[in-house]
Design an enzyme around this catalytic site. Structure first.
Site, PDB file in Angstrom:
ATOM      1  N   CYS A   1       0.624  -0.867  -0.017  1.00 37.20           N
ATOM      2  CA  CYS A   1      -0.141  -0.080   0.052  1.00 37.20           C
ATOM      3  C   CYS A   1       0.957   1.395   0.083  1.00 37.20           C
ATOM      4  CB  CYS A   1      -1.073   0.086   1.287  1.00 37.20           C
ATOM      5  SG  CYS A   1      -0.172   0.303   2.684  1.00 37.20           S
TER       6      CYS A   1
ATOM      7  N   CYS B   1       3.643   1.824   2.574  1.00 39.63           N
ATOM      8  CA  CYS B   1       4.970   1.134   2.356  1.00 39.63           C
ATOM      9  C   CYS B   1       5.765   1.957   1.793  1.00 39.63           C
ATOM     10  CB  CYS B   1       4.669  -0.399   1.645  1.00 39.63           C
ATOM     11  SG  CYS B   1       3.392  -1.166   2.533  1.00 39.63           S
TER      12      CYS B   1
ATOM     13  N   ASP C   1       7.311  28.998 -32.241  1.00 41.19           N
ATOM     14  CA  ASP C   1       8.393  29.274 -33.097  1.00 41.19           C
ATOM     15  C   ASP C   1       7.722  29.355 -34.476  1.00 41.19           C
ATOM     16  OD1 ASP C   1      11.029  29.793 -34.011  1.00 41.19           O
ATOM     17  OD2 ASP C   1      11.036  27.727 -34.432  1.00 41.19           O
TER      18      ASP C   1
END
Length: 746
Positions: A15, A18, A437
């Site tokens: 989970c 952890c 650009d």
């Protein structure tokens, strides 16, 4: 150890708590900062220059927290077919789930339907439920024990304690209470406000185990599907190549190629590595890398990308990049980096989940004591406490961002869109201005010479072009390439230039046959070199710019020799792309180093009103910063070295994939195909992914805020609580999977 990034594969996480524990453990090492992703099961560890942690130290730190870690290594044999079941982490979960489900169904049915409760039915229920509560829930018990040994509590702690409490209560009631008597009957209620003293919780222990195993299994399957796009991308590379060595063609593993090898690619084969076409012409299918559906024609001098498919004639390719340096490998690293990162909203969720489990345990104890203090029965108090333990779910918080990133970035890779990380998603939200650009972004960048004019009666047009090509040969600018191509097309004898120098955004100079030759704009010639420009040349330049062309002046030893006019063509999709930007709420701006006339001619064709012309690289940077200073949030789209500074400074930098490495490195998003409409898709995909993340986090927070008080109040049976907890994680993952259906607009 020198400064750098170490990646680790983590095992044993169950989970988000952890992942937080591992992050904190690694973060305690000197000079170490770590990001651990629960969904991808990877850790990205940043080691400062003054840090002393090597990979072995990092692995030891992870193991000291109760988890496993390894440094990822490439597979030894990429040609072998993997055993799908062996590689699927969900396989063991599936077996455990099936066995547990078969044993649990009779227990739940007997417990819920009093009419089926024959004499001594409870002992059969115990026989069936015991393997589920012990063996079926063993992954939760094992993880809870490992974490307890390290003084930590995670999601598995809540599940393990809840299952063992329900099973232990049932054993006590059977052996020491009245629940084991012949003829005992039990009713079932979804709202467990006042259970009977003889009630058993065998169905709770078994059903909660099955529900959570089912949730973990679906979560594992969905996580595997989430990463499918990245795995498919990394598996695209050719397994073998036909290499020509000493005039002999032979088949070798693609991994054995080295830079400089010459490979032969026949129709239908994948190009084994990045390279340069030496001989032959063909169409190349680049859809798996760029998302383009139409094959691209290539010939001698063109660059080709590894993993793309030769669909036409025979090609002879010189290998220029291999292994980790190839475009495919670079794309894979970008995607993995994006999937490993965390958005700011996810970091908030991580902080919550880090203290979530201890708080839930305290709330369960509070519920138990509160019910007793308020006069409730011990069974009601026990039911509320167990339901509180079981229904709480930090997993949804931990999965909210990474699963959406997995799917979103994976889908992006299929469309030729590389998203640099979760922070990029948050940046797209506030962007209101998109700066484009011109050359190579709005236009094709494939300039051609339109005209050459001599201003010196002693020189003809070819002589002017010959000198210009000699100087421009040292430049990679699109104008320079157009001039050189024109000289080659006229079969001119172009002399060799020496002492080449370039002034970005202004012009180039070199020594040709002992003379200093300059090629550039009039402003550069007059201001930097004090060279007067004749009126006839000025008139030619004005006419060229009015027509949308770009004119460069050729001068030698302080005198103007003539003018070379080149022109670019607008990309077919440019006008449609600009319209899409406007529909997304973005204000389009054209920013270019080209002259004002050429810039405005292009802007008029594509529907842009705001134009900034004659901008040097520093000028582009100043323009972007000026917009930001006025309160605009700016996205910059470019492809050249002269765009790199502006791309890096913009709130969101978007590089066209056909551009330079400098531009790509400075960007947040890379559009591999170079198509401007895909830029709009990139913004849409980023916003859609961020929307899914926010939805996931809202659900995860709202679920816990609403569910835990209900459980504490005794309004939820633990079985229903287990089902709701499992569903919360599955919902977050399946909600993220909706991004797989994201489609570019035609």
């Amino acid at each position: 150890m020198t400064e750098g990034i170490v990646e680790l594969d983590i095992t044993g996480m169950t989970c988000a708590s952890c992942a937080n524990r591992i992050e904190r453990k690694l973060g305690k090492l000197p000079g170490v900062t770590a990001t651990v992703n629960y969904a991808t099961e990877k850790a990205q560890v940043q080691v400062a220059a003054d840090g002393t942690a090597d990979p072995a130290t990092l692995i030891a730190a992870v193991e000291s927290a109760g988890y496993g870690a390894t440094v990822p290594t490439p597979p030894a044999d990429t040609t072998a077919d993997a055993d799908t079941d062996a590689d699927d982490p969900a396989a063991a979960l599936r077996r455990r789930l099936l066995v547990s489900a078969v044993l649990t169904v009779p227990v739940v049915v007997l417990s819920m339907v009093p009419v089926l409760q024959f004499p001594n039915w409870q002992w059969l229920a115990l026989t069936l439920a015991a393997p589920v509560a012990v063996w079926g829930a063993l992954p939760f018990h094992r993880a809870a024990w490992v974490n307890a040994r390290h003084g930590a509590a995670t999601m598995d702690t809540l599940v393990s304690v809840g299952v063992l409490a329900a099973f232990g209560w049932s054993l006590y009631a059977l052996f020491f209470g009245d629940a084991g008597t012949t003829g005992m009957h039990m009713t079932f209620s979804w709202i467990a406000t006042d259970p009977a003293a003889t009630d058993l919780y065998l169905e709770v222990a078994a059903a909660v185990t099955v529900f959570i195993l089912a949730g973990r299994y679906m979560e594992a399957r969905a996580k595997r599907q989430s990463g499918a796009a990245l795995r498919a991308l990394l598996e695209l590379g050719a397994k073998e190549a036909t290499v020509r060595r000493d005039g002999v063609e032979q088949r070798v593993p693609a991994s054995a190629l080295v830079v400089g090898d010459v490979v032969v690619v026949r129709p239908g084969e994948r190009i084994p590595s990045d390279g340069l076409v030496q001989d032959g012409s063909s169409a190349v299918d680049r859809s798996m890398v760029t998302g383009e559906s139409v094959p691209v024609e290539v010939g001698p001098g063109d660059r080709v990308t590894g993993a793309t498919i030769n669909v036409g004639g025979r090609l002879v390719v010189e290998v220029t990049r291999v292994g980790a340096d190839t475009e495919l490998a670079r794309m894979g690293r970008l995607i993995e980096d994006a999937q490993t990162g965390k958005a700011d909203v996810q970091r908030l969720a991580d902080r919550v989940s880090g203290v979530f489990v201890p708080i839930v345990i305290a709330l369960a104890v509070l519920a138990f004591v509160g019910w007793l203090v308020l006069g409730g029965s011990i069974t009601a108090a026990f039911t509320a406490a167990v339901a509180t333990l079981i229904i709480a779910c930090p997993c949804a918080l931990g999965l909210a961002t990474p699963t959406a990133l997995l799917v979103g970035t994976g889908r992006g890779s299929q469309l030729g869109i590389l998203i640099g990380g979760p922070q990029v998603l948050e940046q797209t939200r506030g962007v209101d201005t998109i700066v484009l650009d011109k050359t190579g972004t709005v236009t094709t960048g494939e300039m051609t010479m339109r005209a050459v004019t001599s201003a010196d009666a002693a020189l003809d047009e070819d002589a002017v072009l010959r000198l210009a090509a000699a100087v421009e040969h040292g430049s990679e600018h699109p104008v320079a390439r157009a001039v050189v191509r024109a000289a080659v097309a006229r079969h001119l004898d172009v002399p060799t230039a020496e002492q080449f120098e370039s002034t970005p955004g202004a012009g180039v100079q070199a020594v040709v046959d002992g003379d200093v030759v300059l090629v550039g704009g009039t402003r550069w010639l007059t201001s930097s070199w004090a060279i007067p420009v004749p009126d006839a040349v000025t008139a030619a330049i004005t006419a060229a710019e009015t027509d949308g062309g770009t004119a460069v002046v050729v001068a030698r030893n302080g005198s103007v020799l003539g003018v070379v006019v080149v022109g670019d063509t607008v990309k077919p999709e440019a006008a449609d792309a600009v319209a899409r930007f406007v529909a997304l709420g973005l204000h389009p701006v054209l920013l270019t180093g080209d002259n004002d006339g050429a810039a405005r001619a292009v802007a008029a064709q594509v529907g842009i009103d705001e134009v900034h012309a004659r901008a040097t690289p520093a000028g582009k940077l100043d323009t972007v910063r000026g917009m930001q200073a006025r309160g605009r949030s700016v996205a910059m789209v470019g492809d050249g070295v002269n765009d790199a500074a502006a791309l890096a400074a913009a709130d969101l930098g978007i590089a066209m994939g056909a551009g330079t490495d400098a531009a790509i490195a400075a960007s947040d998003i890379t559009v591999v195909s170079g198509r401007l409409t895909v830029v709009a898709d990139a913004v849409r995909l980023s916003r859609a992914t961020l929307g899914i993340i926010k939805g996931n986090l809202f659900w995860a927070f709202a679920y816990n805020v609403a569910a835990i008080p209900l459980a504490m109040a005794g309004l939820l049976n633990p079985v229903l609580a287990g089902a709701a907890m499992a569903f919360s994680s599955v919902f977050v993952v399946t909600n993220s999977l909706r991004l797989r259906r994201f489609a570019p607009r035609p």
